[in-house]
Design a protein around this motif. Structure first.
Motif, PDB file in Angstrom:
ATOM      1  N   GLY A 131      11.398 -22.793  30.896  1.00  0.00           N
ATOM      2  CA  GLY A 131      10.157 -22.070  31.127  1.00  0.00           C
ATOM      3  C   GLY A 131      10.249 -20.653  30.587  1.00  0.00           C
ATOM      4  O   GLY A 131       9.325 -20.160  29.926  1.00  0.00           O
ATOM      5  N   GLY A 132      11.372 -19.999  30.858  1.00  0.00           N
ATOM      6  CA  GLY A 132      11.584 -18.655  30.327  1.00  0.00           C
ATOM      7  C   GLY A 132      11.677 -18.650  28.813  1.00  0.00           C
ATOM      8  O   GLY A 132      11.143 -17.768  28.143  1.00  0.00           O
ATOM      9  N   ALA A 133      12.350 -19.659  28.266  1.00  0.00           N
ATOM     10  CA  ALA A 133      12.477 -19.752  26.809  1.00  0.00           C
ATOM     11  C   ALA A 133      11.112 -19.938  26.154  1.00  0.00           C
ATOM     12  O   ALA A 133      10.830 -19.360  25.100  1.00  0.00           O
ATOM     13  CB  ALA A 133      13.406 -20.903  26.436  1.00  0.00           C
ATOM     14  N   ARG A 134      10.233 -20.743  26.773  1.00  0.00           N
ATOM     15  CA  ARG A 134       8.890 -20.917  26.210  1.00  0.00           C
ATOM     16  C   ARG A 134       8.110 -19.607  26.263  1.00  0.00           C
ATOM     17  O   ARG A 134       7.403 -19.249  25.302  1.00  0.00           O
ATOM     18  CB  ARG A 134       8.123 -22.013  26.957  1.00  0.00           C
ATOM     19  CG  ARG A 134       6.764 -22.271  26.329  1.00  0.00           C
ATOM     20  CD  ARG A 134       5.914 -23.205  27.158  1.00  0.00           C
ATOM     21  NE  ARG A 134       5.600 -22.677  28.479  1.00  0.00           N
ATOM     22  CZ  ARG A 134       4.674 -23.198  29.281  1.00  0.00           C
ATOM     23  NH1 ARG A 134       3.990 -24.267  28.895  1.00  0.00           N
ATOM     24  NH2 ARG A 134       4.449 -22.688  30.480  1.00  0.00           N
ATOM     25  N   THR A 135       8.216 -18.876  27.365  1.00  0.00           N
ATOM     26  CA  THR A 135       7.533 -17.585  27.468  1.00  0.00           C
ATOM     27  C   THR A 135       8.039 -16.631  26.391  1.00  0.00           C
ATOM     28  O   THR A 135       7.258 -15.923  25.746  1.00  0.00           O
ATOM     29  CB  THR A 135       7.762 -16.976  28.859  1.00  0.00           C
ATOM     30  OG1 THR A 135       7.213 -17.847  29.852  1.00  0.00           O
ATOM     31  CG2 THR A 135       7.109 -15.619  28.979  1.00  0.00           C
ATOM     32  N   ALA A 136       9.357 -16.603  26.205  1.00  0.00           N
ATOM     33  CA  ALA A 136       9.928 -15.754  25.157  1.00  0.00           C
ATOM     34  C   ALA A 136       9.412 -16.162  23.788  1.00  0.00           C
ATOM     35  O   ALA A 136       9.080 -15.318  22.948  1.00  0.00           O
ATOM     36  CB  ALA A 136      11.456 -15.840  25.198  1.00  0.00           C
ATOM     37  N   LEU A 137       9.337 -17.475  23.551  1.00  0.00           N
ATOM     38  CA  LEU A 137       8.855 -17.972  22.262  1.00  0.00           C
ATOM     39  C   LEU A 137       7.404 -17.557  22.021  1.00  0.00           C
ATOM     40  O   LEU A 137       7.058 -17.081  20.935  1.00  0.00           O
ATOM     41  CB  LEU A 137       8.984 -19.498  22.214  1.00  0.00           C
ATOM     42  CG  LEU A 137       8.409 -20.191  20.975  1.00  0.00           C
ATOM     43  CD1 LEU A 137       9.097 -19.700  19.713  1.00  0.00           C
ATOM     44  CD2 LEU A 137       8.526 -21.705  21.102  1.00  0.00           C
TER      45      LEU A 137
END
Length: 476
Positions: free
Chosen positions: A22-28
């Motif tokens: 979830g955090g990785a998607r937000t960062a992306l």
């Protein structure tokens, strides 16, 4: 850093655990939006939770971001290094009257909450220490260190034009005066975020929709400081494939666990970007396409579902089509992680070309290529019983003789030798190829037999064929 009129986004994780998907998607999403508009993407470590924040978690965040190639355009900022700045602003707010000291004890707050709940009211701070015209405050009690509360507007509304959810309206009467500094002087999350976003010149705040209720409070602090208010985009949550809350059984793992599972970073990015964003029916995107096409108008406000099988499918498409030079470093990482000596086998680029059609992940590819870099530890029992039969011993002997006489060790030459043995015995190629596979690989699955033997090399091939023939005779 100073504020700028150009597009600037940030990813601001708390270092209390791994970097999850979830955090990785937000960062992306933050990265893509900034790059699409020629702006800057920044990283901030929100480490004010001293008890739960760890250096191990910080390292895990950096490792995950680095693997995904989501590079910050400036050195990361740590909130714990900015306490002096926070204290300065709080002092200014106290002087300006936009913040005030509150001396309520924990017992008083608990009693306040219990009484409100008994009256079926929403639990909230009642403003008893809030300065008001004509209101007389009691003298500060001895021995009670005060907290600092933000003087939230008592009237009006906060209107958020969310880039994903559309317009969201909050009534200020529903927002109590939140604490911006604890009794020990440490600043709180909602306050630090505002000061950081202001100082970093953040123009768009892209984060999970679990932060929606924080946003009106933060906007009011921006306004009280006379600071520019960023735009907000609240990304919906990711659910499991069955529609329930995402958990480890669905794939809620740390980003680096996906590396260990054999995912390519570009494939992981491609899968993540499609969790909520779309561009027609297109499924596969290069990084450049993601940057050029990403827009919040195409981000859904509904929750996404994580489908591990779809993630494997995306990864396989990348494995089959990506430039071998891109795949090779990741494949090498897996082989070395298995303790294999890469000097003791073929070029990894050649192995990738031979294996990638039938392997969904790099881990699977590494496991199926183990035989090329290490000695066989034995044969698969079921495959050996089926293919290393008494008749197979003579076939293997004949193959040793035919292969030993080859002047060139090429796929064409090896194919002709194997085919010749099959024809001489009036056998189908499979009747010959399967015993060879078990003899040299240890199991009945491998790339085409000519590729397999060429990758293995002449010496190892002949040694393993001879050893398998001896194994058959000793067993019988």
């Amino acid at each position: 850093m100073t504020a700028s009129s150009s597009i600037t986004t940030r990813f601001a994780p708390s270092p209390t655990g791994f970097l999850h998907i979830g955090g990785a998607r937000t960062a992306l999403f933050s990265y893509l939006y900034a790059k699409r508009h020629g702006g800057k993407f920044l990283l901030r470590i929100e480490d004010t939770d001293i008890e739960r924040s760890t250096q191990e978690a910080v390292d895990a965040i950096f490792e995950g971001m680095d693997w995904l190639g989501l590079k910050s355009d400036f050195e990361p900022i740590y909130q714990t290094q900015r306490f002096d700045r926070y204290k300065t602003v709080i002092a200014q707010m106290l002087e300006a009257g936009t913040a005030y000291h509150c001396y309520c004890t924990r017992d008083e707050l608990d009693q306040m909450r219990n009484e409100q709940m008994a009256r079926k009211e929403k639990p909230r701070y009642d403003g008893r220490w809030r300065p008001e015209p004509g209101k007389t405050l009691p003298p500060p009690p001895d021995g009670v260190p005060p907290v600092v509360r933000f003087r939230n507007p008592a009237e009006g509304q906060v209107v958020i034009d969310d880039l994903i959810k559309g317009q969201i309206v909050f009534d200020n009467r529903e927002l109590d005066d939140l604490i911006i500094a604890r009794a020990d002087g440490t600043p709180t999350y909602n306050f630090c975020v505002v000061i950081d976003d202001w100082d970093m010149g953040i123009t768009q705040v892209i984060r999970g929709d679990d932060h929606v209720n924080n946003t009106p409070r933060q906007i009011n602090i921006f306004k009280a400081l006379g600071a520019p208010t960023p735009q907000y985009a609240h990304v919906s949550m990711i659910l499991g494939s069955d529609g329930s809350k995402l958990s480890k059984r669905h794939g809620a793992l740390g980003v680096m666990e996906y590396r260990a599972m054999g995912f390519l970073p570009e494939a992981m990015l491609n899968y993540l970007v499609r969790l909520g964003w779309s561009h027609g029916d297109q499924e596969l995107f290069t990084r450049e396409e993601m940057i050029n096409l990403f827009d919040f108008r195409n981000v859904s406000s509904s929750a996404s579902r994580f489908d591990m099988e779809k993630a494997y499918w995306v990864n396989h498409q990348y494995l089959k089509t990506a430039d071998v030079a891109v795949v090779a470093p990741e494949f090498e990482w897996h082989l070395r992680r298995m303790g294999l000596d890469l000097a003791n086998g073929p070029r990894i680029e050649d192995v990738i070309l031979a294996q990638r059609e039938r392997c969904r992940t790099l881990l699977e590819m590494a496991e199926k290529s183990h035989f090329l870099y290490d000695e066989l530890s034995g044969y698969n029992e079921k495959d050996a019983a089926k293919h290393l039969t008494a008749d197979a011993a003579e076939i293997l002997d004949a193959l040793v003789e035919a292969l030993s006489s080859l002047l060139e060790w090429t796929p064409e030459a090896v194919h002709q030798a194997v085919h010749g043995v099959a024809e001489a015995r009036q056998l189908g190629l499979g009747k010959v190829a399967q015993p060879i596979r078990v003899a040299v690989v240890g199991m009945a699955v491998s790339p085409p037999i000519d590729q397999t033997l060429v990758l293995l090399g002449r010496t190892r091939t002949l040694e393993r064929l001879t050893a398998a023939a001896a194994y058959i005779r000793n067993r019988s």
